[in-house]
Design a protein around this motif. Structure first.
Motif, PDB file in Angstrom:
ATOM      1  N   GLY A 134     -18.285   8.270  -8.597  1.00  5.65           N
ATOM      2  CA  GLY A 134     -18.570   7.283  -7.570  1.00  5.65           C
ATOM      3  C   GLY A 134     -17.406   6.850  -6.704  1.00  5.65           C
ATOM      4  N   PHE A 135     -16.260   7.511  -6.806  1.00  5.17           N
ATOM      5  CA  PHE A 135     -15.115   7.175  -5.954  1.00  5.17           C
ATOM      6  C   PHE A 135     -15.276   7.853  -4.600  1.00  5.17           C
ATOM      7  N   THR A 136     -14.885   7.152  -3.551  1.00  5.21           N
ATOM      8  CA  THR A 136     -14.901   7.725  -2.210  1.00  5.21           C
ATOM      9  C   THR A 136     -13.511   7.571  -1.596  1.00  5.21           C
ATOM     10  N   GLU A 137     -13.202   8.466  -0.696  1.00  4.60           N
ATOM     11  CA  GLU A 137     -11.912   8.384   0.002  1.00  4.60           C
ATOM     12  C   GLU A 137     -11.961   7.266   1.033  1.00  4.60           C
ATOM     13  N   SER A 138     -10.950   6.405   0.996  1.00  3.51           N
ATOM     14  CA  SER A 138     -10.847   5.381   2.039  1.00  3.51           C
ATOM     15  C   SER A 138      -9.624   5.630   2.925  1.00  3.51           C
ATOM     16  N   TRP A 139      -8.729   6.508   2.510  1.00  6.20           N
ATOM     17  CA  TRP A 139      -7.574   6.897   3.327  1.00  6.20           C
ATOM     18  C   TRP A 139      -7.071   8.241   2.838  1.00  6.20           C
ATOM     19  N   ARG A 140      -6.644   9.056   3.800  1.00  7.80           N
ATOM     20  CA  ARG A 140      -6.023  10.324   3.428  1.00  7.80           C
ATOM     21  C   ARG A 140      -5.224  10.855   4.594  1.00  7.80           C
ATOM     22  N   ASP A 141      -4.002  11.238   4.286  1.00  5.49           N
ATOM     23  CA  ASP A 141      -3.189  12.046   5.180  1.00  5.49           C
ATOM     24  C   ASP A 141      -2.435  13.026   4.292  1.00  5.49           C
ATOM     25  N   VAL A 142      -1.423  13.698   4.795  1.00 14.66           N
ATOM     26  CA  VAL A 142      -0.745  14.710   3.982  1.00 14.66           C
ATOM     27  C   VAL A 142       0.109  14.109   2.875  1.00 14.66           C
ATOM     28  N   GLU A 143       0.468  12.832   2.991  1.00  9.96           N
ATOM     29  CA  GLU A 143       1.372  12.202   2.025  1.00  9.96           C
ATOM     30  C   GLU A 143       0.701  11.198   1.092  1.00  9.96           C
ATOM     31  N   TRP A 144      -0.551  10.839   1.334  1.00  6.43           N
ATOM     32  CA  TRP A 144      -1.158   9.770   0.547  1.00  6.43           C
ATOM     33  C   TRP A 144      -2.677   9.870   0.590  1.00  6.43           C
ATOM     34  N   MET A 145      -3.327   9.504  -0.520  1.00  4.55           N
ATOM     35  CA  MET A 145      -4.778   9.450  -0.559  1.00  4.55           C
ATOM     36  C   MET A 145      -5.182   8.220  -1.381  1.00  4.55           C
ATOM     37  N   ILE A 146      -6.179   7.500  -0.888  1.00  3.57           N
ATOM     38  CA  ILE A 146      -6.692   6.324  -1.585  1.00  3.57           C
ATOM     39  C   ILE A 146      -8.173   6.539  -1.871  1.00  3.57           C
ATOM     40  N   LEU A 147      -8.544   6.342  -3.137  1.00  9.49           N
ATOM     41  CA  LEU A 147      -9.930   6.450  -3.569  1.00  9.49           C
ATOM     42  C   LEU A 147     -10.395   5.090  -4.072  1.00  9.49           C
ATOM     43  N   LYS A 148     -11.658   4.748  -3.772  1.00 10.94           N
ATOM     44  CA  LYS A 148     -12.207   3.460  -4.191  1.00 10.94           C
ATOM     45  C   LYS A 148     -13.568   3.631  -4.827  1.00 10.94           C
ATOM     46  N   ARG A 149     -13.820   2.758  -5.796  1.00 12.67           N
ATOM     47  CA  ARG A 149     -15.141   2.639  -6.434  1.00 12.67           C
ATOM     48  C   ARG A 149     -15.307   1.161  -6.765  1.00 12.67           C
ATOM     49  N   GLY A 150     -16.042   0.449  -5.948  1.00 10.03           N
ATOM     50  CA  GLY A 150     -16.148  -0.999  -6.148  1.00 10.03           C
ATOM     51  C   GLY A 150     -14.765  -1.623  -6.100  1.00 10.03           C
ATOM     52  N   GLY A 151     -14.417  -2.361  -7.144  1.00 12.53           N
ATOM     53  CA  GLY A 151     -13.109  -2.999  -7.205  1.00 12.53           C
ATOM     54  C   GLY A 151     -11.996  -2.105  -7.736  1.00 12.53           C
ATOM     55  N   LEU A 152     -12.315  -0.865  -8.107  1.00 14.78           N
ATOM     56  CA  LEU A 152     -11.304   0.062  -8.609  1.00 14.78           C
ATOM     57  C   LEU A 152     -10.685   0.823  -7.442  1.00 14.78           C
ATOM     58  N   VAL A 153      -9.366   0.839  -7.390  1.00 19.99           N
ATOM     59  CA  VAL A 153      -8.646   1.544  -6.328  1.00 19.99           C
ATOM     60  C   VAL A 153      -7.581   2.417  -6.976  1.00 19.99           C
ATOM     61  N   LEU A 154      -7.559   3.682  -6.610  1.00 23.97           N
ATOM     62  CA  LEU A 154      -6.533   4.625  -7.064  1.00 23.97           C
ATOM     63  C   LEU A 154      -5.833   5.192  -5.844  1.00 23.97           C
ATOM     64  N   GLU A 155      -4.518   5.200  -5.886  1.00 19.76           N
ATOM     65  CA  GLU A 155      -3.731   5.800  -4.803  1.00 19.76           C
ATOM     66  C   GLU A 155      -2.999   7.008  -5.362  1.00 19.76           C
ATOM     67  N   PHE A 156      -2.995   8.092  -4.594  1.00 12.26           N
ATOM     68  CA  PHE A 156      -2.407   9.348  -5.043  1.00 12.26           C
ATOM     69  C   PHE A 156      -1.335   9.836  -4.084  1.00 12.26           C
ATOM     70  N   PHE A 157      -0.294  10.397  -4.652  1.00 21.36           N
ATOM     71  CA  PHE A 157       0.774  11.034  -3.885  1.00 21.36           C
ATOM     72  C   PHE A 157       0.826  12.506  -4.282  1.00 21.36           C
ATOM     73  N   PRO A 158       1.275  13.381  -3.378  1.00 16.19           N
ATOM     74  CA  PRO A 158       1.323  14.800  -3.714  1.00 16.19           C
ATOM     75  C   PRO A 158       2.421  15.098  -4.737  1.00 16.19           C
ATOM     76  N   HIS A 159       2.059  15.896  -5.732  1.00 16.37           N
ATOM     77  CA  HIS A 159       3.008  16.320  -6.766  1.00 16.37           C
ATOM     78  C   HIS A 159       2.572  17.715  -7.230  1.00 16.37           C
ATOM     79  N   PRO A 160       2.659  18.723  -6.317  1.00 12.26           N
ATOM     80  CA  PRO A 160       2.105  20.049  -6.594  1.00 12.26           C
ATOM     81  C   PRO A 160       2.750  20.756  -7.785  1.00 12.26           C
ATOM     82  N   GLU A 161       3.968  20.413  -8.150  1.00 11.10           N
ATOM     83  CA  GLU A 161       4.644  21.105  -9.249  1.00 11.10           C
ATOM     84  C   GLU A 161       4.423  20.437 -10.605  1.00 11.10           C
ATOM     85  N   LEU A 162       3.619  19.397 -10.663  1.00 10.47           N
ATOM     86  CA  LEU A 162       3.379  18.659 -11.900  1.00 10.47           C
ATOM     87  C   LEU A 162       2.747  19.538 -12.973  1.00 10.47           C
TER      88      LEU A 162
END
Length: 123
Positions: free
Chosen positions: A25-53
């Motif tokens: 149930g998470f949807t994207e509320s922001w995305r560019d090449v350096e950052w992505m934000i996903l939301k589901r109600g009051g839950l918010v996750l922000e992601f940064f690129p880390h391709p070598e992880l």
């Protein structure tokens, strides 16, 4: 607006991360090449690129404090995430800990640990 915090987690691939969390149930509320934000109600996750992880060495984590951990866990299982102790992604069934708190877990494809914590006074 009350104060709040949002966890910043790694993503090896924004498309894959977005697809994974969309199942719950998470949807994207922001995305560019350096950052992505996903939301589901009051839950918010922000992601940064880390391709070598390497997911096996990831130490990233956060907590979802939820009114109904059991229902969210069932969504995870219905999406096909295995209940097991190794591998990525995986989930751990919520159980009552010695502290009296009910806690489960979701480990995402990048190895981030999402603790699923039942809020007090709820189911």
């Amino acid at each position: 607006m009350p104060d709040y915090a949002t966890p910043n987690l790694p993503s090896r691939d924004f498309d894959a991360t977005s697809r994974f969390y969309k199942q719950f149930g998470f949807t994207e509320s922001w995305r560019d090449v350096e950052w992505m934000i996903l939301k589901r109600g009051g839950l918010v996750l922000e992601f940064f690129p880390h391709p070598e992880l390497d997911p096996a060495t990831s130490w990233f984590s956060c907590c979802f404090r939820m009114d109904d951990v059991g229902a969210f866990f069932e969504e995870i299982v219905r999406a096909g995430v295995p209940v097991q102790t190794t591998g990525f992604p995986r989930t751990h069934r919520p159980k009552q800990e010695e502290s009296g708190m009910t806690i489960g877990a979701l480990i995402d494809p990048d190895g981030s640990l999402i603790r699923l914590i039942q809020t007090q006074g709820s189911k």
